[in-house]
Each structure stands twice: as structure tokens, then as C-alpha cells.
Design a protein around this motif. Sequence first.
Motif, PDB file in Angstrom:
ATOM      1  N   CYS A  14       0.727  -1.143  -0.033  1.00  0.00           N
ATOM      2  CA  CYS A  14       0.022  -0.043  -0.057  1.00  0.00           C
ATOM      3  C   CYS A  14       0.876   1.324  -0.044  1.00  0.00           C
ATOM      4  CB  CYS A  14      -0.964   0.035   1.349  1.00  0.00           C
ATOM      5  SG  CYS A  14      -2.299  -1.368   1.083  1.00  0.00           S
ATOM      6  N   PRO A  15       0.522   2.024  -0.945  1.00  0.00           N
ATOM      7  CA  PRO A  15       1.434   3.445  -1.165  1.00  0.00           C
ATOM      8  C   PRO A  15       1.025   4.502  -0.002  1.00  0.00           C
ATOM      9  CG  PRO A  15      -0.227   3.441  -2.759  1.00  0.00           C
ATOM     10  CD  PRO A  15      -0.624   2.031  -1.951  1.00  0.00           C
ATOM     11  N   GLU A  16       1.712   5.468  -0.002  1.00  0.00           N
ATOM     12  CA  GLU A  16       1.299   6.690   1.023  1.00  0.00           C
ATOM     13  C   GLU A  16       0.224   7.460   0.575  1.00  0.00           C
ATOM     14  OE1 GLU A  16       3.313  10.585   3.037  1.00  0.00           O
ATOM     15  OE2 GLU A  16       4.377   9.139   1.790  1.00  0.00           O
ATOM     16  N   ILE A  17      -0.176   7.843  -0.662  1.00  0.00           N
ATOM     17  CA  ILE A  17      -1.364   8.470  -0.851  1.00  0.00           C
ATOM     18  C   ILE A  17      -2.129   8.189  -2.280  1.00  0.00           C
ATOM     19  CG2 ILE A  17      -0.551  10.495   0.191  1.00  0.00           C
ATOM     20  CD1 ILE A  17       0.194  11.615  -2.641  1.00  0.00           C
ATOM     21  N   GLY A  18      -3.340   8.305  -2.508  1.00  0.00           N
ATOM     22  CA  GLY A  18      -4.069   8.141  -3.870  1.00  0.00           C
ATOM     23  C   GLY A  18      -3.944   6.637  -4.367  1.00  0.00           C
ATOM     24  N   SER A  19      -4.098   5.908  -3.433  1.00  0.00           N
ATOM     25  CA  SER A  19      -4.217   4.299  -4.096  1.00  0.00           C
ATOM     26  C   SER A  19      -5.440   4.105  -4.704  1.00  0.00           C
ATOM     27  CB  SER A  19      -4.050   3.518  -2.758  1.00  0.00           C
ATOM     28  OG  SER A  19      -4.155   2.301  -3.184  1.00  0.00           O
TER      29      SER A  19
ATOM     30  N   ARG B 246       0.008   4.192   4.542  1.00  0.00           N
ATOM     31  CA  ARG B 246       0.904   3.540   3.872  1.00  0.00           C
ATOM     32  C   ARG B 246       1.255   2.250   4.649  1.00  0.00           C
ATOM     33  NH1 ARG B 246       6.424   3.342   4.495  1.00  0.00           N
ATOM     34  NH2 ARG B 246       7.688   3.232   2.851  1.00  0.00           N
ATOM     35  N   VAL B 247       1.877   1.313   4.254  1.00  0.00           N
ATOM     36  CA  VAL B 247       2.128   0.017   4.769  1.00  0.00           C
ATOM     37  C   VAL B 247       3.194   0.406   5.857  1.00  0.00           C
ATOM     38  CG1 VAL B 247       4.151  -0.409   2.923  1.00  0.00           C
ATOM     39  CG2 VAL B 247       3.275  -2.445   4.413  1.00  0.00           C
ATOM     40  N   SER B 248       3.200  -0.321   6.871  1.00  0.00           N
ATOM     41  CA  SER B 248       4.075   0.105   8.054  1.00  0.00           C
ATOM     42  C   SER B 248       5.308  -0.718   7.928  1.00  0.00           C
ATOM     43  CB  SER B 248       3.225  -0.176   9.223  1.00  0.00           C
ATOM     44  OG  SER B 248       3.281  -1.472   9.588  1.00  0.00           O
ATOM     45  N   GLU B 249       6.210  -0.669   8.730  1.00  0.00           N
ATOM     46  CA  GLU B 249       7.520  -1.217   8.855  1.00  0.00           C
ATOM     47  C   GLU B 249       7.214  -2.777   9.192  1.00  0.00           C
ATOM     48  OE1 GLU B 249      10.373  -0.454   7.400  1.00  0.00           O
ATOM     49  OE2 GLU B 249       9.277   1.111   6.592  1.00  0.00           O
ATOM     50  N   GLY B 250       6.483  -2.643  10.308  1.00  0.00           N
ATOM     51  CA  GLY B 250       6.034  -3.969  10.924  1.00  0.00           C
ATOM     52  C   GLY B 250       5.240  -4.660   9.887  1.00  0.00           C
ATOM     53  N   GLU B 251       4.274  -4.373   8.999  1.00  0.00           N
ATOM     54  CA  GLU B 251       3.526  -5.027   7.999  1.00  0.00           C
ATOM     55  C   GLU B 251       4.782  -5.354   6.979  1.00  0.00           C
ATOM     56  OE1 GLU B 251      -0.701  -2.733   8.597  1.00  0.00           O
ATOM     57  OE2 GLU B 251       0.858  -2.003   7.166  1.00  0.00           O
ATOM     58  N   LYS B 252       5.445  -4.694   6.512  1.00  0.00           N
ATOM     59  CA  LYS B 252       6.642  -5.222   5.607  1.00  0.00           C
ATOM     60  C   LYS B 252       7.092  -6.208   5.992  1.00  0.00           C
ATOM     61  CE  LYS B 252       8.972  -1.981   3.564  1.00  0.00           C
ATOM     62  NZ  LYS B 252       9.701  -0.582   3.325  1.00  0.00           N
TER      63      LYS B 252
ATOM     64  N   GLU C 257       7.596  11.129 -14.798  1.00  0.00           N
ATOM     65  CA  GLU C 257       8.476  11.933 -14.039  1.00  0.00           C
ATOM     66  C   GLU C 257       7.744  12.982 -13.025  1.00  0.00           C
ATOM     67  OE1 GLU C 257      11.619  11.536 -13.590  1.00  0.00           O
ATOM     68  OE2 GLU C 257      11.697  10.054 -14.968  1.00  0.00           O
ATOM     69  N   ASP C 258       6.676  13.291 -13.724  1.00  0.00           N
ATOM     70  CA  ASP C 258       5.677  14.080 -12.851  1.00  0.00           C
ATOM     71  C   ASP C 258       5.019  13.292 -11.701  1.00  0.00           C
ATOM     72  OD1 ASP C 258       6.694  16.387 -14.545  1.00  0.00           O
ATOM     73  OD2 ASP C 258       5.258  15.967 -15.844  1.00  0.00           O
ATOM     74  N   VAL C 259       4.697  12.023 -11.887  1.00  0.00           N
ATOM     75  CA  VAL C 259       4.027  11.172 -11.130  1.00  0.00           C
ATOM     76  C   VAL C 259       4.520  11.299  -9.630  1.00  0.00           C
ATOM     77  CG1 VAL C 259       3.308   8.868 -10.239  1.00  0.00           C
ATOM     78  CG2 VAL C 259       3.380   9.528 -12.567  1.00  0.00           C
ATOM     79  N   ASP C 260       3.525  11.528  -8.600  1.00  0.00           N
ATOM     80  CA  ASP C 260       4.332  11.695  -7.318  1.00  0.00           C
ATOM     81  C   ASP C 260       4.518  10.273  -6.660  1.00  0.00           C
ATOM     82  OD1 ASP C 260       4.424  12.098  -4.362  1.00  0.00           O
ATOM     83  OD2 ASP C 260       2.736  13.535  -4.313  1.00  0.00           O
ATOM     84  N   VAL C 261       6.066  10.169  -6.510  1.00  0.00           N
ATOM     85  CA  VAL C 261       6.239   8.756  -5.909  1.00  0.00           C
ATOM     86  C   VAL C 261       5.632   8.293  -4.588  1.00  0.00           C
ATOM     87  CG1 VAL C 261       8.630   8.784  -6.881  1.00  0.00           C
ATOM     88  CG2 VAL C 261       8.132   9.916  -4.465  1.00  0.00           C
ATOM     89  N   ARG C 262       4.681   9.154  -3.820  1.00  0.00           N
ATOM     90  CA  ARG C 262       3.998   8.894  -2.687  1.00  0.00           C
ATOM     91  C   ARG C 262       3.017   7.910  -3.241  1.00  0.00           C
ATOM     92  NH1 ARG C 262       2.284  14.066   0.293  1.00  0.00           N
ATOM     93  NH2 ARG C 262       1.934  14.507  -2.020  1.00  0.00           N
ATOM     94  N   ALA C 263       2.482   8.193  -4.410  1.00  0.00           N
ATOM     95  CA  ALA C 263       1.322   7.479  -4.884  1.00  0.00           C
ATOM     96  C   ALA C 263       1.621   5.920  -5.559  1.00  0.00           C
ATOM     97  CB  ALA C 263       0.546   8.137  -5.865  1.00  0.00           C
TER      98      ALA C 263
ATOM     99  N   LEU D 177      -2.612 -11.834  -0.006  1.00  0.00           N
ATOM    100  CA  LEU D 177      -3.905 -10.897  -0.135  1.00  0.00           C
ATOM    101  C   LEU D 177      -4.561 -10.660   1.169  1.00  0.00           C
ATOM    102  CD1 LEU D 177      -5.402 -11.137  -3.718  1.00  0.00           C
ATOM    103  CD2 LEU D 177      -3.594  -9.661  -2.751  1.00  0.00           C
ATOM    104  N   SER D 178      -4.552 -11.396   2.182  1.00  0.00           N
ATOM    105  CA  SER D 178      -5.290 -11.383   3.513  1.00  0.00           C
ATOM    106  C   SER D 178      -4.115 -10.451   4.477  1.00  0.00           C
ATOM    107  CB  SER D 178      -5.800 -12.736   4.281  1.00  0.00           C
ATOM    108  OG  SER D 178      -4.369 -13.499   4.219  1.00  0.00           O
ATOM    109  N   MET D 179      -3.046 -10.341   4.131  1.00  0.00           N
ATOM    110  CA  MET D 179      -1.927  -9.725   4.935  1.00  0.00           C
ATOM    111  C   MET D 179      -2.233  -8.215   4.945  1.00  0.00           C
ATOM    112  SD  MET D 179       1.405 -12.110   4.435  1.00  0.00           S
ATOM    113  CE  MET D 179       2.127 -11.342   6.042  1.00  0.00           C
ATOM    114  N   PRO D 180      -2.152  -7.445   5.722  1.00  0.00           N
ATOM    115  CA  PRO D 180      -2.282  -5.917   6.144  1.00  0.00           C
ATOM    116  C   PRO D 180      -1.195  -5.326   5.409  1.00  0.00           C
ATOM    117  CG  PRO D 180      -2.659  -6.963   8.358  1.00  0.00           C
ATOM    118  CD  PRO D 180      -2.146  -8.091   7.333  1.00  0.00           C
ATOM    119  N   GLY D 181      -1.463  -4.425   4.540  1.00  0.00           N
ATOM    120  CA  GLY D 181      -0.395  -3.454   4.038  1.00  0.00           C
ATOM    121  C   GLY D 181      -0.259  -4.023   2.513  1.00  0.00           C
ATOM    122  N   VAL D 182      -0.778  -5.278   2.024  1.00  0.00           N
ATOM    123  CA  VAL D 182      -0.551  -5.937   0.635  1.00  0.00           C
ATOM    124  C   VAL D 182      -1.575  -5.214  -0.346  1.00  0.00           C
ATOM    125  CG1 VAL D 182      -0.516  -7.878  -0.694  1.00  0.00           C
ATOM    126  CG2 VAL D 182       0.779  -7.801   1.578  1.00  0.00           C
TER     127      VAL D 182
END
Length: 289
Positions: free
Chosen positions: A189-194, A204-210, A248-254, A277-282
Amino acid sequence: MEELSFGDDRQEPESGRGPLRKPLVIAGLVVVLLAGLGVAGWRFYEHSRRPQPPPVTSAPLTGRLSVFLCTDGSDEYAPNCLYGAATADDRRKIEAVLRSLPELRGLSFETKEQAYERFRKSAGDDLAGLEFVRKTRADEMPESYQGALGPGDWEAIRLRIDDLRGVLATGIYGDSLWRGVADIGIALCPEIGSDFSRCQGRARVSEGEKAAVLDRIRDLDGVKAVYIEDAAHARVNMRRIFWRPDTEDVDVRALSEAFYIAFDRPPAKTEMEKIFLSMPGVAQVVPVS
């Protein structure tokens, strides 16, 4: 007596310290050495479990071509469809042009039924995709020609095909930078605009979820290598696939981070979806091919 006393005084320290102290010193050194090896071994183990960065490879000069044919009622989308669905004569002329292209490597024809089945499978269990599938009939799907592309002037190919009567649309996509490197991608999961239904309404996916996803990947059989793609590399890959400079104009946060996995024998997409797919953050399971 003096000699004996003198001798005793010199011998006692040696007999008292030597035989007893040496084993203690050696044992202490062994403990320190083993402790050091243990820390080093644990650090090596931890490092070996970390995903690798994307390998530095030259961009593939190959891709895919899809030529979608006009259907009844598609005249509002393309000027070549003003006369209705593509006729048998239209298909013969389109196929002749395609077979004359030196960049085209292999050509197949996809029926409406085949297109619908592929479309249905690609939706997986994504709610938005499933809803779109539910509202679409097989006879509404466009027939198409599908083929692989080698190096060449792809824009010239697009312009030539788009002018043919009976062509609804032409899709050209470059192969992913992960092609030939990994088999399956696990997008996060990205930070914004998913656009992913699993990521809407959450951060956004957390470090624990990753970490949990990575641990589950490490438990899979036949894993040869695990890579991590950050959002910046994902943007480079997107530019390659869609060959669009405006990425190049795409926001990397998305854009999604993703784990990419190379297997001895790649598992089916459906099998990987059941696991991840059942795991949080995927967000999505993506076959590289």
C-alpha cells in the motif's frame, strides 16, 4: 636450608599460578571468541534475510502489442469504427499489416470469450474489478490480435495500425525491468492516492507489516532471491512499461513499494494471492510475465 627455602619460594608461585591459570585464560578466550562468532553469525543471518535492491540491468527492448477490433456501438470511441464492428475483410487487412512488421514476434487472435475469461481472471478478488466484470458481458468484449515486440520504432507501429479501418485501439507496452529477474511481485500500500481497494482508507504500509510480509516470503518453498523495489524505481519501471516521459511528474508517494521474488519454480498467481492478499499492507500480487 637456605637453598631449600629459596627454592621453595621460587617454585610456589609457579606451581600455584601456572597450571590453574592457563585453562582459565584459554576458557575465557574461547567464550569471547564464541560470543563474537555468535554475534557475527547472527548479523550475517539477519543480513542474508534482507531483500536485495533491484539489480542493475539494461532495460529490455521487448514488449507486447495488442490491437483491439471495433465492436458494434464502439463508433463513439474511434473514428475507424464508424461502420460498426470489424468485418472479415477488415481483419484480413489488419492481419496482413501486422504480419509485415519486422518487429512483431509471434501473432495470435483472441476471441471475445477468451478476452472475457482473461479479463475475469485478471480481476482476482479486487472488488472494483469484480464489479466491472459483473456488469460486462462476453459479447461486449473486443476481439484482438496479440503479439510480442522486438526493438524498433514502436510509435511508428502505433500510428500505422491506428489508421486501419476496423481498429478500435492499439496498446503497446514495454516489458517490465523485472522480466527475467523475478517471477512474482507483492505490491504494498502506498502513502497516498491508492487505486487498490485493499489500501483505501488506510495509511502507507508500516515497517511492521513489511517485515511480516517478508517473513512470510522467506517461509515459501523454492525462493531463490527476494528484492525490494522502492517508489523511485517503480516510477522508472512505469516509464519503461508505458514509455511515457511524463511519469517523471508522478508523485512517488502514490506508487507502491514491492517485494519481487525469484523462484526455482514459479507458483500460480492464485496460490500467491491466497497467501498474501489477506495480509495487512498488501495491495496486489503481480506476475512479472
